[in-house]
Design an enzyme around this catalytic site. Sequence first.
Site: not given
Length: 587
Positions: A239, A470
């Site tokens: 990630h 985000h």
Amino acid sequence: MLQEGAHGKWTVSSSDESTEENSDSEKPSTSSLLDAARGRTSGPQYPCSEARKAAHKRKASPLKLGDKSFSTETPPAGKQRASQEGLGWCLSSSDEEPEDQEKHAHKETQKEEKCDAPKEHALNLSGDDELSENQQAEDYNETLSEAQDTWDLLNGGNPFRFFLTKVTGIEQSYNSGALHIKDVGWLVRQYPQEFRKKPLLIVHGEKRESKAELLAQARPYENISFCQAKLDIAFGTHHTKMMLLLYEEGLRVVIHTSNLIAEDWHQKTQGIWLSPLYPRLPQGTTGSAGESETNFKSDLISYLMAYNSPTLKEWIDLIQEHDLSETRVYLLGSTPGRYQGSDKEKWGHLRLRKLLKEHASSIPAQESWPVVGQFSSIGSLGADGSKWLCSEFQESLVAAGSSVTSLLKCDVPIHLVYPTVSNVRQSLEGYPAGGSLPYSIQTAQKQLWLHSYFHKWSAEVSGRSHAIPHIKTYMRPSSDFQKIAWFLVTSANLSKAAWGALEKNGTQLMIRSYELGVLFMPSAFGLDKGYFHVRGKMLSEGNDSATYFPVPYDLPPEQYGSKDQPWIWNIPYTNAPDTHGNMWVPS
């Protein structure tokens, strides 16, 4: 926009919820970027998580308010787990609970040689080969007008070196000091044609069929090589979002929150930390040369070594050869594993706890200061707050100095900033922006207690359209929200997979995913009072910008009202149209 300075050696990692946006009607999966480099085209693909797929579908085939030719039934949990195999580089969120999570991620590394134009434009690229001559001329003129401002910005205009990405459709003042990648056509096309065959190292987390597809697509190209990010614990993802840019003049590190795909650089609030340009050390320098007071160099090397991959040794050696002493931030990462003893404090929230105890100043009345977490995805946190959020995680967030807070943890306010349905509906993208906020109904129903901590996303003047976040940030503000004791920008969402969870009576920390962020501490910036000043609004322009930390949303955060609901991606919203007149039915 002609960017001949778009060179460098890139280490780009991306997982999370990711998709490419070539147009409103076609977004190929990330693997099709290789097709683009080869001159091949393909039909529409639907990469990554179910949430991103739904966003893609609704952009391609919007449903207007009043359209009754659909079902508004919430799909059952079992139908939310469509197989992602065979879709190439399928990207996923690392933050849904394990039973509902998609598990694909990728990280890319690119090598490019020096060009003649200013190298500082590495993050401000364009490479759309299909632009008209007029458009190319307009873009070139815009490049010239922006070049000097960008150069100044990257060389001292922002003392924190923390930037947001640009969006359109909002007041220009909110884009002041922002960076962006322009006209992302996409990754391969960001470079001049003559540099597209330079060595490319891709660090990825693919497995089985999707990995085989990835290897097959790259087989004709001798310049492409791979590094497997090991994910030995189930439901973890790769990630981290990071670039390592190598120039003839030195090395630059970029840690950010956006995946290197078009959709993440378009109309989203994202964060970027951009390092100084690190010069090469004199030949023969050994030992701890080039280390910063924040220990950034050795921590970055430790993070790369955690991949346990011989292919990354070149990068470790390159970092060793450069002077990173000007770094003022602390590196805070997560790597998959189960850690005991002193290793527990190397990663995740225990790493944050250790840094705060060692470097945060003791401030009068700080025990009552709240903690704020802001994120774009939420994992399964347990049946109540005592299972993780208000116990081990909060204890890490409130750590300061060498002493443990005398105030009970339950008395420290927790403000969790996550968009409401209205926030998404009124955003610049409308409902499809919710594809980047993959909080599922299956997870939400298990932890309704969590929603009492929620606060609205507010990043500009009320009533105007805004960019959905985000970005992921965490901080410790004062009770009046005029100061902050520390600030963290990271890839880590609110999940145990990202931050880690204690096991075996607290003797072991288990982390599932790779994450990376940077921690800003006042002491590292020479502020002996122990805090940064902040403003109520996120503006960062003006002569005093160096004295205010650019928090990317309004303070104080506004708690959800009685009618507010958190955005949940996999249920329909048909009572009111979004900013484009559409409704949301993720079927």
